[in-house]
Design a protein around this motif. Structure first.
Motif, PDB file in Angstrom:
ATOM      1  N   ARG A 120      14.127   4.605 -31.722  1.00 59.83           N
ATOM      2  CA  ARG A 120      15.439   4.134 -32.176  1.00 59.83           C
ATOM      3  C   ARG A 120      16.467   4.567 -31.153  1.00 59.83           C
ATOM      4  NH1 ARG A 120      14.784   5.781 -38.338  1.00 59.83           N
ATOM      5  NH2 ARG A 120      13.533   4.002 -38.997  1.00 59.83           N
ATOM      6  N   VAL A 121      17.336   3.636 -30.771  1.00 58.07           N
ATOM      7  CA  VAL A 121      18.358   3.907 -29.756  1.00 58.07           C
ATOM      8  C   VAL A 121      19.726   3.747 -30.405  1.00 58.07           C
ATOM      9  CG1 VAL A 121      19.248   3.245 -27.488  1.00 58.07           C
ATOM     10  CG2 VAL A 121      16.813   2.987 -27.984  1.00 58.07           C
ATOM     11  N   ARG A 122      20.632   4.718 -30.133  1.00 54.78           N
ATOM     12  CA  ARG A 122      22.020   4.659 -30.596  1.00 54.78           C
ATOM     13  C   ARG A 122      22.933   4.828 -29.401  1.00 54.78           C
ATOM     14  NH1 ARG A 122      19.659   8.143 -34.586  1.00 54.78           N
ATOM     15  NH2 ARG A 122      19.745   7.211 -36.641  1.00 54.78           N
ATOM     16  N   THR A 123      24.080   4.163 -29.442  1.00 54.71           N
ATOM     17  CA  THR A 123      25.063   4.338 -28.369  1.00 54.71           C
ATOM     18  C   THR A 123      26.063   5.425 -28.722  1.00 54.71           C
ATOM     19  OG1 THR A 123      26.411   2.573 -29.313  1.00 54.71           O
ATOM     20  CG2 THR A 123      24.871   1.970 -27.547  1.00 54.71           C
ATOM     21  N   GLU A 124      26.137   5.790 -30.018  1.00 56.62           N
ATOM     22  CA  GLU A 124      27.016   6.874 -30.474  1.00 56.62           C
ATOM     23  C   GLU A 124      26.224   7.766 -31.412  1.00 56.62           C
ATOM     24  OE1 GLU A 124      30.207   5.047 -32.560  1.00 56.62           O
ATOM     25  OE2 GLU A 124      30.999   4.040 -30.804  1.00 56.62           O
ATOM     26  N   LYS A 125      26.548   9.048 -31.399  1.00 55.37           N
ATOM     27  CA  LYS A 125      25.868   9.958 -32.314  1.00 55.37           C
ATOM     28  C   LYS A 125      26.261   9.568 -33.738  1.00 55.37           C
ATOM     29  CE  LYS A 125      24.709  14.711 -33.024  1.00 55.37           C
ATOM     30  NZ  LYS A 125      24.261  15.774 -32.194  1.00 55.37           N
ATOM     31  N   GLY A 126      25.276   9.320 -34.589  1.00 51.31           N
ATOM     32  CA  GLY A 126      25.546   8.882 -35.948  1.00 51.31           C
ATOM     33  C   GLY A 126      25.818   7.393 -36.055  1.00 51.31           C
ATOM     34  N   THR A 128      24.900   3.168 -35.596  1.00 52.79           N
ATOM     35  CA  THR A 128      23.827   2.324 -36.105  1.00 52.79           C
ATOM     36  C   THR A 128      22.690   2.263 -35.084  1.00 52.79           C
ATOM     37  OG1 THR A 128      25.478   0.991 -37.233  1.00 52.79           O
ATOM     38  CG2 THR A 128      23.289   0.037 -37.009  1.00 52.79           C
ATOM     39  N   PRO A 129      21.465   2.574 -35.514  1.00 57.19           N
ATOM     40  CA  PRO A 129      20.346   2.566 -34.557  1.00 57.19           C
ATOM     41  C   PRO A 129      19.780   1.163 -34.362  1.00 57.19           C
ATOM     42  CG  PRO A 129      19.570   3.323 -36.671  1.00 57.19           C
ATOM     43  CD  PRO A 129      21.057   3.116 -36.814  1.00 57.19           C
ATOM     44  N   VAL A 130      19.239   0.960 -33.168  1.00 60.45           N
ATOM     45  CA  VAL A 130      18.479  -0.253 -32.861  1.00 60.45           C
ATOM     46  C   VAL A 130      17.032   0.192 -32.735  1.00 60.45           C
ATOM     47  CG1 VAL A 130      18.061  -2.072 -31.174  1.00 60.45           C
ATOM     48  CG2 VAL A 130      20.404  -1.332 -31.657  1.00 60.45           C
ATOM     49  N   THR A 131      16.146  -0.417 -33.537  1.00 64.51           N
ATOM     50  CA  THR A 131      14.729  -0.058 -33.490  1.00 64.51           C
ATOM     51  C   THR A 131      14.024  -0.929 -32.474  1.00 64.51           C
ATOM     52  OG1 THR A 131      14.802   0.554 -35.818  1.00 64.51           O
ATOM     53  CG2 THR A 131      12.630   0.177 -34.867  1.00 64.51           C
TER      54      THR A 131
END
Length: 169
Positions: A120-126, A128-131
């Motif tokens: 899972r990748v996020r651009t900001e801590k907390g 929305t993740p991209v799986t």
């Protein structure tokens, strides 16, 4: 002062003496004592006979084996469950990393899972993740335009519309 227990002849003698006193003097405490003693004597006789009557009633019952009632019945789907395909459990988290990426000193938050088939990748801590997933381990993980290859210590991430980033965790 230690209390001494009276034997049966002594108790009878005391009761006779108290009955004699009772005829001549009316004492409420004496009356209560005599009634308790009389009740105790009656109970000594009545209690064993009542127990014998109860046991006699129980022996008159039929001695058939009891019917077993169970809430467990055969499962109507047992055959279908036995023949179904095995279920794959969701993977456990392998590592959670904040990865510093170049060019532009960009920060990604990546969660790597065991089996190397999902992340899972996020651009900001907390955020929305991209799986991103792969069919087999070792292939690039892809999803929603993102691509991730590598390990938790060193990875290459492609973000849609932004380009490729080389990252270190």
């Amino acid at each position: 002062m230690a209390r001494r227990r009276l034997n049966e002849p002594q108790t009878k003698a005391i009761i006779i003496a108290l009955h004699t006193i009772k005829r001549t003097v009316s004492v409420p405490a004496l009356d209560v004592f005599l009634r308790v003693r009389e009740a105790a004597a009656v109970m000594k006789i009545m209690l064993p006979s009542l127990a014998a009557v109860a046991l006699l009633a129980l022996t008159a019952c039929d001695n058939k084996t009891p019917e077993v009632v169970s809430s467990v019945s055969e499962d109507p789907q047992a055959a279908a469950i036995a023949n179904r395909a095995p279920v794959e459990l969701p993977p456990a988290i392998k590592a959670e990393k904040s990865m510093r990426c170049q060019p532009g000193n960009v920060l990604f938050f990546v969660t790597f899972f065991e089996g190397d088939k999902q992340a899972r990748v996020r651009t900001e801590k907390g955020g929305t993740p991209v799986t991103v997933t792969a069919a087999t381990a070792g292939e690039p993980l892809t999803g929603e335009g993102w691509t991730l290859t590598g390990t938790p210590t060193s990875a290459k991430i492609t973000q849609p519309g932004k380009g490729d980033f080389t990252c270190k965790g």
